[in-house]
Design a protein around this motif. Sequence first.
Motif, PDB file in Angstrom:
ATOM      1  N   VAL A  86       0.806  -1.221   0.000  1.00  0.00           N
ATOM      2  CA  VAL A  86       0.000   0.000   0.000  1.00  0.00           C
ATOM      3  C   VAL A  86       0.837   1.268   0.000  1.00  0.00           C
ATOM      4  N   LYS A  87       1.745   1.409   0.981  1.00  0.00           N
ATOM      5  CA  LYS A  87       2.447   2.686   1.112  1.00  0.00           C
ATOM      6  C   LYS A  87       3.694   2.525   1.974  1.00  0.00           C
ATOM      7  N   VAL A  88       4.657   3.431   1.754  1.00  0.00           N
ATOM      8  CA  VAL A  88       5.879   3.471   2.565  1.00  0.00           C
ATOM      9  C   VAL A  88       5.739   4.583   3.606  1.00  0.00           C
ATOM     10  N   PHE A  89       6.169   4.299   4.848  1.00  0.00           N
ATOM     11  CA  PHE A  89       6.129   5.277   5.926  1.00  0.00           C
ATOM     12  C   PHE A  89       7.551   5.468   6.445  1.00  0.00           C
ATOM     13  N   GLY A  90       8.017   6.725   6.474  1.00  0.00           N
ATOM     14  CA  GLY A  90       9.418   6.942   6.814  1.00  0.00           C
ATOM     15  C   GLY A  90       9.724   8.202   7.591  1.00  0.00           C
ATOM     16  N   LYS A  91       8.797   8.684   8.424  1.00  0.00           N
ATOM     17  CA  LYS A  91       9.095   9.862   9.237  1.00  0.00           C
ATOM     18  C   LYS A  91      10.286   9.569  10.149  1.00  0.00           C
ATOM     19  N   PRO A  92      11.207  10.505  10.291  1.00  0.00           N
ATOM     20  CA  PRO A  92      12.429  10.255  11.077  1.00  0.00           C
ATOM     21  C   PRO A  92      12.169   9.836  12.520  1.00  0.00           C
ATOM     22  N   VAL A 100      13.500   4.332  11.121  1.00  0.00           N
ATOM     23  CA  VAL A 100      13.139   3.030  10.563  1.00  0.00           C
ATOM     24  C   VAL A 100      12.067   3.267   9.501  1.00  0.00           C
ATOM     25  N   ILE A 101      12.303   2.754   8.316  1.00  0.00           N
ATOM     26  CA  ILE A 101      11.328   2.870   7.227  1.00  0.00           C
ATOM     27  C   ILE A 101      10.510   1.578   7.169  1.00  0.00           C
ATOM     28  N   THR A 102       9.203   1.718   7.037  1.00  0.00           N
ATOM     29  CA  THR A 102       8.349   0.536   6.948  1.00  0.00           C
ATOM     30  C   THR A 102       7.467   0.586   5.717  1.00  0.00           C
ATOM     31  N   ILE A 103       7.192  -0.594   5.167  1.00  0.00           N
ATOM     32  CA  ILE A 103       6.286  -0.747   4.034  1.00  0.00           C
ATOM     33  C   ILE A 103       5.035  -1.437   4.532  1.00  0.00           C
ATOM     34  N   ALA A 104       3.884  -0.806   4.308  1.00  0.00           N
ATOM     35  CA  ALA A 104       2.618  -1.364   4.768  1.00  0.00           C
ATOM     36  C   ALA A 104       2.007  -2.254   3.700  1.00  0.00           C
ATOM     37  N   TYR A 105       1.605  -3.442   4.117  1.00  0.00           N
ATOM     38  CA  TYR A 105       0.866  -4.383   3.268  1.00  0.00           C
ATOM     39  C   TYR A 105      -0.531  -4.553   3.854  1.00  0.00           C
ATOM     40  N   CYS A 106      -1.512  -4.739   2.981  1.00  0.00           N
ATOM     41  CA  CYS A 106      -2.895  -4.789   3.449  1.00  0.00           C
ATOM     42  C   CYS A 106      -3.644  -5.963   2.830  1.00  0.00           C
ATOM     43  N   SER A 107      -4.623  -6.461   3.580  1.00  0.00           N
ATOM     44  CA  SER A 107      -5.480  -7.528   3.081  1.00  0.00           C
ATOM     45  C   SER A 107      -6.855  -7.404   3.731  1.00  0.00           C
TER      46      SER A 107
END
Length: 236
Positions: A86-92, A100-107
């Motif tokens: 879905v989207k990448v989240f990367g606020k410092p 830490v950068i995270t990639i959100a997956y959804c179902s």
Amino acid sequence: MKKNSVKAVHHLVDTYPKVPLTVDCVIFGFEESKLKVLLIKSDLAFFQGKLSLLGDFVKNNEDLDDAAYRILKERTGMNNVFLDQVKVFGKPDRHPGGRVITIAYCSLLNIQHHALNIHENELDWYDYDALKEMAFDHLEIVEECHSWLQKRIQEHPLGFNLLPDKFSLRELQNLYEAILGVSMDRRNFRKKFASMDLLIDTNEMEQDVSHRPGKLYQFNFEKYEKKKRKWIGIDF
């Protein structure tokens, strides 16, 4: 490879920024006319008692999609769930340990068809509407994925996989209202679906219900696929 080239590669590896990468899985479910999210209690002391998404670090030699499915399998025991990135989240400042950068997956899945084989850290289904505060920026991630889901369900028949094989229009409307978060006019809702001509009248009625029994329908997936090909110009 020449010695100078090898040294150049090692220098690049040594000086290249190293930012931890994680994957977080947002799993929505539908049960008793409510939208729910699969969550656990955070195991970090910093967020003690707060709910958290199913997540973990991506291994150095691991593809992102593989990491998402691995994490879901390790945390829940489920391995038959389709995940969308879905989207990448990367606020410092999103992680107390540093950037830490995270990639959100959804179902979106039918809770009745997916048993939880693991229950560590109070893993369970939680009402989406009741979520107020979560660990990290996970509430923001859930909200973003919910917006993505709302758009997707209006473009694709995702919701029909959450209903029984035969369902009433009341059940169908309850599903859409739970996901979209709005109340819909009963007459307009039924008129819209009738105009789409994607429902099959089974000539059966609901049984053992507390309200006036309604007709039961099935979704015509075959007709939907044909219509979809026409919409995108590949009718054959």
